[in-house]
Motif scaffolding. Structure first.
Motif, short mmCIF file in Angstrom:
data_model
loop_
_atom_site.label_atom_id
_atom_site.label_comp_id
_atom_site.label_asym_id
_atom_site.label_seq_id
_atom_site.Cartn_x
_atom_site.Cartn_y
_atom_site.Cartn_z
N HIS B 36 85.11 68.36 33.04
CA HIS B 36 84.78 69.61 32.33
C HIS B 36 83.92 69.35 31.10
N LEU B 37 84.16 68.23 30.39
CA LEU B 37 83.31 67.91 29.23
C LEU B 37 81.87 67.64 29.67
N HIS B 38 81.71 66.91 30.75
CA HIS B 38 80.36 66.63 31.24
C HIS B 38 79.68 67.92 31.72
N ALA B 39 80.45 68.77 32.38
CA ALA B 39 79.88 70.04 32.86
C ALA B 39 79.39 70.88 31.68
N PHE B 40 80.15 70.85 30.58
CA PHE B 40 79.74 71.57 29.37
C PHE B 40 78.39 71.05 28.88
N ALA B 41 78.27 69.73 28.71
CA ALA B 41 77.02 69.15 28.19
C ALA B 41 75.84 69.47 29.10
N LYS B 42 76.09 69.42 30.41
CA LYS B 42 75.01 69.69 31.37
C LYS B 42 74.61 71.16 31.35
N GLU B 43 75.62 72.04 31.25
CA GLU B 43 75.30 73.47 31.30
C GLU B 43 74.42 73.89 30.13
N VAL B 44 74.73 73.39 28.94
CA VAL B 44 73.97 73.83 27.76
C VAL B 44 72.83 72.88 27.42
N HIS B 45 72.69 71.79 28.19
CA HIS B 45 71.67 70.79 27.86
C HIS B 45 71.85 70.38 26.40
N LEU B 46 73.02 69.87 26.08
CA LEU B 46 73.37 69.53 24.70
C LEU B 46 72.35 68.55 24.12
N THR B 47 71.83 68.87 22.95
CA THR B 47 70.84 67.98 22.34
C THR B 47 71.53 66.86 21.56
N GLN B 48 70.74 65.83 21.25
CA GLN B 48 71.27 64.72 20.46
C GLN B 48 71.72 65.21 19.08
N GLU B 50 72.83 68.19 18.30
CA GLU B 50 74.08 68.95 18.45
C GLU B 50 75.26 68.01 18.65
N TRP B 51 75.01 66.94 19.41
CA TRP B 51 76.06 65.93 19.59
C TRP B 51 76.42 65.31 18.24
#
Lengths: 279, 279
Positions: B36-48, B50-51
């Motif tokens: 679920h954590l990976h799905a979150f990052a992929k869905e929003v295209h988390l930027t560096q 934001e990380w």
């Protein structure tokens, strides 16, 4: 009609609460975070005791952080989250050198050295000549590329981890390519080492049946005008931890040859070309 | 064939790393968390960036925690995660009183008081008679039920938040039902109050356009042999924060009447029956 909290409607209840005039990107990120976190709890039917354990784990992870230690980055690294964010933000065309995690040990202000210089200042380890070219996708040399390199020493520690033991900038250097795009320097064949494993993340790895080791690698930060910033490692081919890097940094294309040299100036030779992507 | 890390295969790369002889429940929970954590990052295209922000936020959240303050619980509460875990673990049949969050202010060792006693020891606030019955699903009275109650004072603070100002056990009491299943006590009509909002979670609420207030409520922990433990509140009907509780604790069935009394011993009267579920 008010949406009070229900198990089924939990995500909507939380996300409907956001105000109308907030940062639109924040709204997107938080709505997705809530959705995925709730989906996690629902999927596993998270118990109250497990929730308690998680709260305690996160608290300990925060409290061990200091100027010298970042346990949440370690947590992100060991769950593959850091590599995922790196991958999402650094998709590259076929043939371009791939990114991997930056890591916590880069240092600014390292001096530019003469091409071919020896960056190993403590006299330890097995010497290795690193060389190759910085080129564009068509194979043309890139002049003026800045090749910033760093590795651990033969004991498995970076200079900044042992400021009273290692010389400053031990196993670090910056090299600027000429018209031929070539770089070369002498360092040591890096060694594998464990990430800090005496905290909550180390305990987690133990419970998961995982070791804390990273396979031996040389770090590179390669930059040039007009090209994407490349943050990567080359990994020592044959390292026993290649297939189980604690932070998932290994990519097949980043495994470099380390060839034993007979009767040469160094014991090892590691050729590797970096292919940059246009910005 | 080794599974090196790829963006597409990120979840498998991480979860395949778990050892063979680990706690099977841990394996299930961690595999789902990573998914679920990976799905979150992929869905929003988390930027560096934001990380980076997230790492810093989690670190600050951990570092403000102390013996008196638990900011990660506050984070869980304000994201609806605490209520979700409570809901998942306390599904009840139709007609049974619903659970809500326990909160951080319960105290063990509060004395059992005479039925009808006044628990408001500081003389502040508007007096209120709380009374009702503890019954089973068929409406039969439950004798020997333990009704443990606590609320804030008229200034919006629990006694443990103001140990040098409020009398010990102010607005707390334990009552044991007799054969009729009845309980009654005099307290004050509770007031709404903000959760601690001077830390990272308060900042988050501000960025999300949310206020930190909880609607006024009386806490109940009701236990009886042979029945499920009931952790709940009654909420003051008409409170202006009922529809926007910062921790999402409100359920329609938990909104209680608070009736103004003319010429009585107390200013308010709040009747409420608790219906317990067989264990």
């Amino acid at each position: 009609m008010t949406q009070y909290f229900t198990e089924e409607g939990s995500v909507q209840a939380v996300n409907d609460r956001m105000g109308p005039n907030i940062n639109p990107r924040l709204a997107v990120v938080m709505a997705a975070l809530v959705k995925h976190l709730h989906a996690f709890a629902k999927e596993v039917h998270l118990t109250q005791a497990e929730w308690d354990y998680g709260i305690d784990f996160l608290t300990k992870t925060g409290q061990i952080c200091s100027a010298e230690r970042q346990e949440f980055i370690l947590l992100s690294d060991t769950l593959g989250f850091s590599m995922l964010v790196d991958a999402i933000n650094n998709r590259r065309p076929e043939g371009a050198t791939e990114n991997t995690v930056f890591g916590p040990f880069h240092v600014d202000g390292v001096p530019v050295r003469e091409m071919g210089a020896n960056i190993s200042l403590d006299g330890k380890g097995e010497s290795c000549l690193f060389e190759g070219r910085v080129v564009d996708l068509a194979g043309n040399p890139i002049a003026g590329a800045r090749v910033d390199v760093w590795s651990d020493n033969a004991d498995g520690f970076y200079d900044v981890q042992q400021p009273s033991i290692q010389p400053q900038h031990n196993n670090r250097g910056v090299f600027i390519t000429g018209a031929d795009g070539r770089y070369s320097f002498v360092g040591i064949k890096p060694v594998s080492y464990p990430i800090p494993d005496d905290g909550p993340v180390g305990q987690m790895l133990g419970h998961l049946g995982r070791h804390p080791y990273r396979p031996a690698h040389m770090h590179y930060l390669v930059t040039a005008d007009g090209f994407e910033r490349l943050v990567t490692h080359t990994f020592v081919g044959g390292d026993k931890y290649l297939e189980s890097d604690a932070v998932f940094g290994v990519k097949t294309t980043l495994i470099a040859p380390f060839n034993r040299v007979e009767g040469g100036a160094t014991l090892w030779h590691s050729p590797f070309d970096f292919v940059l992507t246009p910005a």
